[in-house]
Design a protein around this motif. Structure first.
Motif, mmCIF file in Angstrom:
data_model
loop_
_atom_site.group_PDB
_atom_site.id
_atom_site.type_symbol
_atom_site.label_atom_id
_atom_site.label_comp_id
_atom_site.label_asym_id
_atom_site.label_seq_id
_atom_site.Cartn_x
_atom_site.Cartn_y
_atom_site.Cartn_z
ATOM 1 N N VAL A 30 -0.501 1.424 -0.139
ATOM 2 C CA VAL A 30 -1.656 2.033 -0.798
ATOM 3 C C VAL A 30 -2.106 1.195 -1.989
ATOM 4 O O VAL A 30 -3.303 1.056 -2.257
ATOM 5 C CB VAL A 30 -1.331 3.470 -1.249
ATOM 6 C CG1 VAL A 30 -2.454 4.047 -2.112
ATOM 7 C CG2 VAL A 30 -1.089 4.364 -0.040
ATOM 8 N N VAL A 41 -4.889 8.262 -2.869
ATOM 9 C CA VAL A 41 -4.146 9.384 -2.305
ATOM 10 C C VAL A 41 -4.601 10.690 -2.956
ATOM 11 O O VAL A 41 -4.758 10.766 -4.183
ATOM 12 C CB VAL A 41 -2.630 9.195 -2.520
ATOM 13 C CG1 VAL A 41 -1.866 10.451 -2.101
ATOM 14 C CG2 VAL A 41 -2.132 7.981 -1.747
ATOM 15 N N VAL A 46 -3.979 9.860 2.618
ATOM 16 C CA VAL A 46 -4.510 8.555 2.236
ATOM 17 C C VAL A 46 -5.958 8.442 2.703
ATOM 18 O O VAL A 46 -6.280 8.740 3.855
ATOM 19 C CB VAL A 46 -3.664 7.419 2.841
ATOM 20 C CG1 VAL A 46 -4.198 6.057 2.390
ATOM 21 C CG2 VAL A 46 -2.191 7.575 2.434
ATOM 22 N N ASP A 70 -2.607 7.946 -7.179
ATOM 23 C CA ASP A 70 -2.703 9.347 -6.780
ATOM 24 C C ASP A 70 -3.847 9.983 -7.568
ATOM 25 O O ASP A 70 -3.790 10.097 -8.792
ATOM 26 C CB ASP A 70 -1.390 10.069 -7.080
ATOM 27 C CG ASP A 70 -1.349 11.480 -6.502
ATOM 28 O OD1 ASP A 70 -2.433 12.070 -6.291
ATOM 29 O OD2 ASP A 70 -0.246 11.988 -6.266
ATOM 30 N N LEU A 97 0.893 9.854 3.372
ATOM 31 C CA LEU A 97 2.055 9.178 2.797
ATOM 32 C C LEU A 97 3.273 9.461 3.672
ATOM 33 O O LEU A 97 3.433 10.573 4.200
ATOM 34 C CB LEU A 97 2.328 9.685 1.384
ATOM 35 C CG LEU A 97 1.438 9.187 0.254
ATOM 36 C CD1 LEU A 97 1.848 9.862 -1.044
ATOM 37 C CD2 LEU A 97 1.506 7.672 0.107
#
Length: 449
Positions: A30, A41, A46, A70, A97
Motif C-alpha cells: 500500500v 486504506v 484498499v 490509513d 488488507l
C-alpha cells in the motif's frame, strides 16, 4: 505490485456473472506510492485513488495527502452520508488488507468508539434555531452598516458605528460560512453548498471553491509541512521547530526571521485579508476557471459599491472597504493562529487521527464572549476531531475527548484567550531565534559553492 479485480467476471456459460475474489495486500504494498499509482486504506479495504483523485469533490490534494496511509478516520470525519459516498467507492476498490495486517491500534479503536458515542448522543444533529439566529444577526448588521451612514450621515461617529457593524458582519459570516463549508448545518450537502455560496460569496466576497481547496487540506493534515497550506514554506515566516532548521540549511539569503515576531504586527494581521487573500482568491478563480465563484464575488462588489459610493464617493468607498478588510483580518488571524501556530509543526508522520489533531491544535477557555468571538473555534480540538459536528455541540463532547486524551497520554491544552494570543508572538520569536542560530552555525561551516 499486484492489482485487485475491479468488477465481476462473466461465468463460463455466459449467464450470471461470478464475483472475483479481491486480492489481499500488505502495508508495504500500500505504501509503494509512485506518480501513477496511489492507494489508501479505509476500514481495512484498499482503494486505488490514482485517477479518482482528480474527480474528488473535496479536491485532489486532500485525498492524495493520505496516499499509502490509513484514511479511515479522516474519511469518516469529512463525510456526513457514508452510505452515499461508498457507492462511488466500489469502482476503485481493489482489495483488502491481509488478515495479519489488519490490527487496529488501541488509540484508534477508542477514538472510533468515542465517535459512535457522539452519534448516539445526537451531537451531529444541528439546531435550526441556532443557525437561523446566526444568519439573522449577520444580515441585520449588514443592513445596519449601510443604514447608519444613510440616515445619520457620514460624520465620524456614524462612520465608526458603521465600520464596527460591517467588521462584525465579515468576522461572524466567516464563522458561519465555515459551518456550511463543513456540511455541519444541513443533512443535505446541496443545501450546505448553496448556503456556503451565499455566505462566503455574496456576504463576504470570497471564493467557496478556494476556501474548500485550502481548508480541507488543513483539516486533513494540520500543521504538516508541505501538506497543510497554512504552514507552507513561505517567504515571510518560519514556524515550529523543524521548519526554521530546514529553511536555514537550504537558504543562504532569506528574510531576517529572527525579527518575525516584530514584523508580524506589520504584515501579518493587517495585510492577510486586504492583500494576500484578495490576490490568492482571484488567482484561484482565474486559474481554475471557477466562474460561479467569480459571479458571486462580482455580485458582492457590485452591491457594495452601489450602496456605499453614493454615500462616501468612490475613493471613500474604497478606503472604507480596505479599512474593514484590515480590521476583519486582525480578527481572523489572531483567532485562527492562536490554535495552531504555537503547536507542533512537522513532516507527515502518519499519526493516528487523535494524535495528529491534538498535536496541532489547542483550545481557548469557554465563555459567552469567547464562543461568539471565535465562532466556537475556542473548541478547536473537538472541531478538528469532528469537523461535521455543529459548533454549538462541541463543548458537550469536550469532556469525553479530554478523558480519552488522558487515557492515551495525549496532551490536551486549554488556554485563556489572552494567553493564546500571546503564544503566537512567543512561538514566532522561538522559531525565529532557532532559524538564526541554525543559519549562522550551518553557513559558517559550509563554504559557498
Amino acid at each position: 505490485m499486484g492489482r485487485g479485480s475491479q468488477g465481476a467476471a462473466p461465468s463460463a456459460n455466459g449467464d450470471a456473472p461470478l464475483q472475483r475474489k479481491l486480492e489481499q495486500f500488505t502495508w508495504e504494498q500500500v505504501k509503494e506510492k509512485t506518480a501513477d499509482q496511489k492507494w489508501l486504506v479505509i476500514d481495512k479495504e484498499v482503494y486505488n485513488i490514482t485517477n479518482w483523485a482528480r474527480k474528488h469533490p473535496g479536491g485532489s490534494k486532500v485525498i492524495t495527502h493520505y496516499a499509502g496511509q490509513d484514511a479511515t478516520d479522516a474519511f469518516k470525519a469529512f463525510h456526513n452520508d457514508l452510505s452515499f459516498v461508498k457507492k462511488y467507492m466500489k469502482a476503485i476498490h481493489i482489495g483488502s488488507l491481509a488478515e495479519k495486517e489488519q490490527q487496529v491500534k488501541p488509540i484508534e479503536e477508542d477514538f472510533r468508539q468515542l465517535r459512535a458515542t457522539a452519534e448516539k448522543m445526537n451531537l451531529f444533529k444541528p439546531s435550526v434555531t441556532f443557525f437561523v439566529l446566526q444568519l439573522a444577526h449577520i444580515l441585520l448588521l449588514d443592513w445596519a452598516s449601510w443604514a447608519i451612514l444613510y440616515y445619520f450621515g457620514t460624520g465620524w461617529i456614524a462612520y465608526l458605528f458603521s465600520m464596527a457593524a460591517i467588521t462584525t458582519v465579515e468576522g461572524q459570516v466567516g464563522w458561519l460560512q465555515h459551518d456550511f463549508g463543513h456540511l455541519s448545518v444541513f443533512r443535505s450537502s446541496k443545501l450546505n453548498h448553496a448556503l456556503h455560496y451565499f455566505t462566503i460569496g455574496l456576504i463576504k466576497g470570497a471564493s467557496p471553491s478556494w476556501w474548500n481547496h485550502m481548508h480541507y487540506q488543513h483539516h486533513a493534515k494540520p500543521n504538516v509541512m508541505d501538506k497543510d497550506p497554512d504552514v507552507r514554506l513561505e517567504a515571510l515566516f518560519v514556524v515550529g521547530d523543524h521548519m526554521p532548521v530546514k529553511v536555514a540549511k537550504e537558504k543562504k539569503k532569506s528574510m531576517p526571521y529572527n525579527w518575525q515576531n516584530y514584523y508580524f504586527f506589520l504584515i501579518g494581521p493587517p495585510l492577510l485579508f486586504p492583500v494576500y487573500f484578495q490576490i490568492m482568491l482571484f488567482r484561484y478563480i482565474w486559474t481554475r476557471k471557477a466562474w460561479m465563484d467569480l459571479l458571486m464575488v462580482t455580485i458582492f462588489f457590485i452591491k457594495f459599491f452601489y450602496l456605499f459610493t453614493p454615500l462616501l464617493g468612490i475613493g471613500g468607498a474604497i478606503a472604507y472597504y480596505f479599512t474593514f478588510r484590515c480590521l476583519e483580518s486582525h480578527w481572523f488571524t489572531w483567532v485562527a493562529q492562536s490554535n495552531h501556530i504555537p503547536m507542533d509543526i512537522d513532516e507527515d508522520q502518519a499519526l493516528p487521527w487523535l494524535k495528529l489533531q491534538l498535536q496541532a491544535t489547542c483550545n481557548v477557555e469557554k465563555s459567552v464572549f469567547n464562543d461568539w468571538f471565535t465562532g466556537h473555534l475556542n473548541f478547536q480540538i473537538e472541531h478538528h476531531l469532528f469537523p461535521t459536528m455543529p459548533r454549538h455541540n462541541l463543548y458537550k463532547i469536550a469532556p469525553l475527548v479530554k478523558s480519552l486524551c488522558e487515557k492515551h497520554g495525549v496532551p490536551y491544552q486549554v488556554k485563556p484567550l489572552g494567553t493564546a494570543f500571546a503564544d503566537i508572538v512567543r512561538s514566532l520569536k522561538h522559531s525565529g531565534d532557532l532559524w538564526a542560530s541554525t543559519y549562522h552555525a550551518y553557513h559558517a561551516e559550509v563554504p559557498s559553492s
